[in-house]
Design an enzyme around this catalytic site. Structure first.
Site, PDB file in Angstrom:
ATOM      1  N   ASN A  31      -1.878   1.731  -2.442  1.00  0.00           N
ATOM      2  CA  ASN A  31      -2.644   0.523  -3.018  1.00  0.00           C
ATOM      3  C   ASN A  31      -3.974   0.919  -2.634  1.00  0.00           C
ATOM      4  O   ASN A  31      -4.627   0.563  -1.388  1.00  0.00           O
ATOM      5  CB  ASN A  31      -2.277  -0.745  -2.554  1.00  0.00           C
ATOM      6  CG  ASN A  31      -2.994  -1.744  -3.324  1.00  0.00           C
ATOM      7  OD1 ASN A  31      -4.027  -1.862  -4.127  1.00  0.00           O
ATOM      8  ND2 ASN A  31      -3.042  -3.171  -2.611  1.00  0.00           N
ATOM      9  N   LYS A  90      -6.872  -0.412  -3.510  1.00  0.00           N
ATOM     10  CA  LYS A  90      -7.749  -1.676  -3.782  1.00  0.00           C
ATOM     11  C   LYS A  90      -9.009  -1.099  -4.310  1.00  0.00           C
ATOM     12  O   LYS A  90      -9.112  -0.222  -5.187  1.00  0.00           O
ATOM     13  CB  LYS A  90      -7.862  -2.154  -2.471  1.00  0.00           C
ATOM     14  CG  LYS A  90      -6.545  -2.359  -1.583  1.00  0.00           C
ATOM     15  CD  LYS A  90      -6.503  -3.307  -0.516  1.00  0.00           C
ATOM     16  CE  LYS A  90      -5.106  -3.414  -0.051  1.00  0.00           C
ATOM     17  NZ  LYS A  90      -5.344  -4.575   1.192  1.00  0.00           N
ATOM     18  N   HIS A 131      -0.504  -9.780  -5.588  1.00  0.00           N
ATOM     19  CA  HIS A 131      -1.066  -9.315  -4.171  1.00  0.00           C
ATOM     20  C   HIS A 131      -1.705 -10.466  -3.626  1.00  0.00           C
ATOM     21  O   HIS A 131      -2.333 -11.209  -4.279  1.00  0.00           O
ATOM     22  CB  HIS A 131      -1.791  -8.152  -4.287  1.00  0.00           C
ATOM     23  CG  HIS A 131      -2.126  -7.688  -3.084  1.00  0.00           C
ATOM     24  ND1 HIS A 131      -3.169  -7.991  -2.197  1.00  0.00           N
ATOM     25  CD2 HIS A 131      -1.654  -6.367  -2.340  1.00  0.00           C
ATOM     26  CE1 HIS A 131      -3.098  -7.285  -1.088  1.00  0.00           C
ATOM     27  NE2 HIS A 131      -2.197  -6.278  -1.212  1.00  0.00           N
ATOM     28  N   GLU A 182      -4.295 -10.684  -1.906  1.00  0.00           N
ATOM     29  CA  GLU A 182      -5.595 -10.775  -2.282  1.00  0.00           C
ATOM     30  C   GLU A 182      -5.833 -11.548  -3.533  1.00  0.00           C
ATOM     31  O   GLU A 182      -6.931 -12.170  -3.701  1.00  0.00           O
ATOM     32  CB  GLU A 182      -6.432  -9.458  -1.866  1.00  0.00           C
ATOM     33  CG  GLU A 182      -6.544  -8.982  -0.670  1.00  0.00           C
ATOM     34  CD  GLU A 182      -6.359  -7.375  -0.235  1.00  0.00           C
ATOM     35  OE1 GLU A 182      -6.397  -6.627  -1.239  1.00  0.00           O
ATOM     36  OE2 GLU A 182      -6.137  -6.980   0.717  1.00  0.00           O
ATOM     37  N   GLU A 185       4.637  -8.676   2.241  1.00  0.00           N
ATOM     38  CA  GLU A 185       3.348  -8.151   2.885  1.00  0.00           C
ATOM     39  C   GLU A 185       3.080  -9.612   3.659  1.00  0.00           C
ATOM     40  O   GLU A 185       2.379 -10.389   3.038  1.00  0.00           O
ATOM     41  CB  GLU A 185       2.315  -7.804   1.795  1.00  0.00           C
ATOM     42  CG  GLU A 185       2.476  -6.566   0.957  1.00  0.00           C
ATOM     43  CD  GLU A 185       1.521  -5.930   0.881  1.00  0.00           C
ATOM     44  OE1 GLU A 185       1.075  -4.754   0.981  1.00  0.00           O
ATOM     45  OE2 GLU A 185       0.809  -6.577  -0.075  1.00  0.00           O
ATOM     46  N   GLY A 231      -4.323  -5.101   6.485  1.00  0.00           N
ATOM     47  CA  GLY A 231      -5.748  -4.808   6.881  1.00  0.00           C
ATOM     48  C   GLY A 231      -6.206  -5.220   8.344  1.00  0.00           C
ATOM     49  O   GLY A 231      -7.334  -4.880   8.604  1.00  0.00           O
ATOM     50  N   SER A 264      -0.454  -2.964   7.420  1.00  0.00           N
ATOM     51  CA  SER A 264      -1.079  -1.931   8.227  1.00  0.00           C
ATOM     52  C   SER A 264       0.109  -0.777   8.632  1.00  0.00           C
ATOM     53  O   SER A 264       0.261  -0.502   9.822  1.00  0.00           O
ATOM     54  CB  SER A 264      -1.187  -2.574   9.514  1.00  0.00           C
ATOM     55  OG  SER A 264      -2.384  -3.553   9.217  1.00  0.00           O
TER      56      SER A 264
END
Ligand code: PGA
Length: 253
Positions: free
Chosen positions: A12, A14, A98, A100, A170, A176, A215
């Protein structure tokens, strides 16, 4: 049970790369990836690079994915892309929900369910992303949160629709941050999730690829991917370095 499920290693990217670095990264991944009976390789690139990258992955072992898509076919939605537009560029997978997007772009469970449905209608495989915050984990709410995220989709499309979909667990606190769920922590959640799906339909549950994301890197991938219910990875940071990403792919067997 796990032996029947092929692993999926999904990058991904991003909102990273520019045109030339995207072409370079995709070319490197394509050139270095050999086919594997045990794992497939997917890159979810920024939409603006789909046209370039779709040419690079054509006739390769690498599959193309998008990071989001709108649930409607067309209309006055400035800045949005429909699932059929993605399909035109040989996109095969699309991330939906996702964290985010849930946190920063108002993707709630209902929208995510509509996006999931629109992806399937257009022949794309949705990867339903779910995950809990640190606070929810500390309050022992993890499973409830994940189940309600899955339930909203099942209510919209029915359990059989998961035959052509994947789930990515996730934990938000691991994305991250460099803090990975331990293999045991991740396996426990994956196992509980699969048990929930099993209650809906045992055949669907047995075939469902549940990826781990947060991660994952070349150093921790092997142990995570060797867990019985972890069927792949959704990889952000480490997918931006072709060699690291390919090492994760190798770790999948
Ligand atoms: P990360 O991102 O690997 O950089 O933690 C994973 C993701 O958000 O999909």
């Amino acid at each position: 049970m796990s032996s029947v499920r092929k692993k999926l290693i999904a990058g991904n990217w991003k909102m990273n790369t520019n045109r030339s670095s995207a072409i370079q990264l995709a070319s490197h991944v394509v050139a270095s990836s050999v086919g594997s009976d045990n794992a497939n390789l997917l890159i979810c690139v920024p939409a603006i690079h789909l046209a370039d990258v779709s040419k690079l992955v054509a006739n390769s072992k690498v599959v193309l994915g998008a990071q989001d898509g709108h649930w409607l076919e067309s209309g006055a939605f400035t800045g949005e892309l429909s699932m059929s537009m993605l399909k035109d560029y040989q996109v095969e997978y699309v991330l939906v929900g996702h964290s985010e997007r849930r946190e920063m772009f108002a993707d709630d469970n209902q929208r995510v369910a509509l996006k999931f449905e629109a992806a399937l209608k257009n022949g794309l495989t949705p990867i339903l992303c779910i995950g809990e915050t640190l606070q929810q984990r500390e309050q022992s709410e993890t499973l409830n949160v994940l189940i309600s995220q899955c339930e909203a989709v099942v209510e919209q499309v029915g359990i059989q629709a998961f035959e052509n979909a994947c789930v990515a667990y996730e934990p938000i606190w691991a994305i991250g941050t460099g803090k990975t769920a331990s293999p045991e922590q991740a396996q426990e959640v994956h196992n509980e999730l699969r048990a929930w799906f099993e209650k809906q339909d045992s055949t669907i549950a047995a075939g469902l690829q549940i990826l781990y994301g947060g991660s994952m890197n070349a150093g921790n991938a092997k142990e995570l991917l060797s867990q019985a219910d972890i069927d792949g990875g959704l990889i952000g940071g480490a997918s931006l370095k072709a060699d690291d990403f390919l090492d994760i792919y190798s770790a999948a067997g």
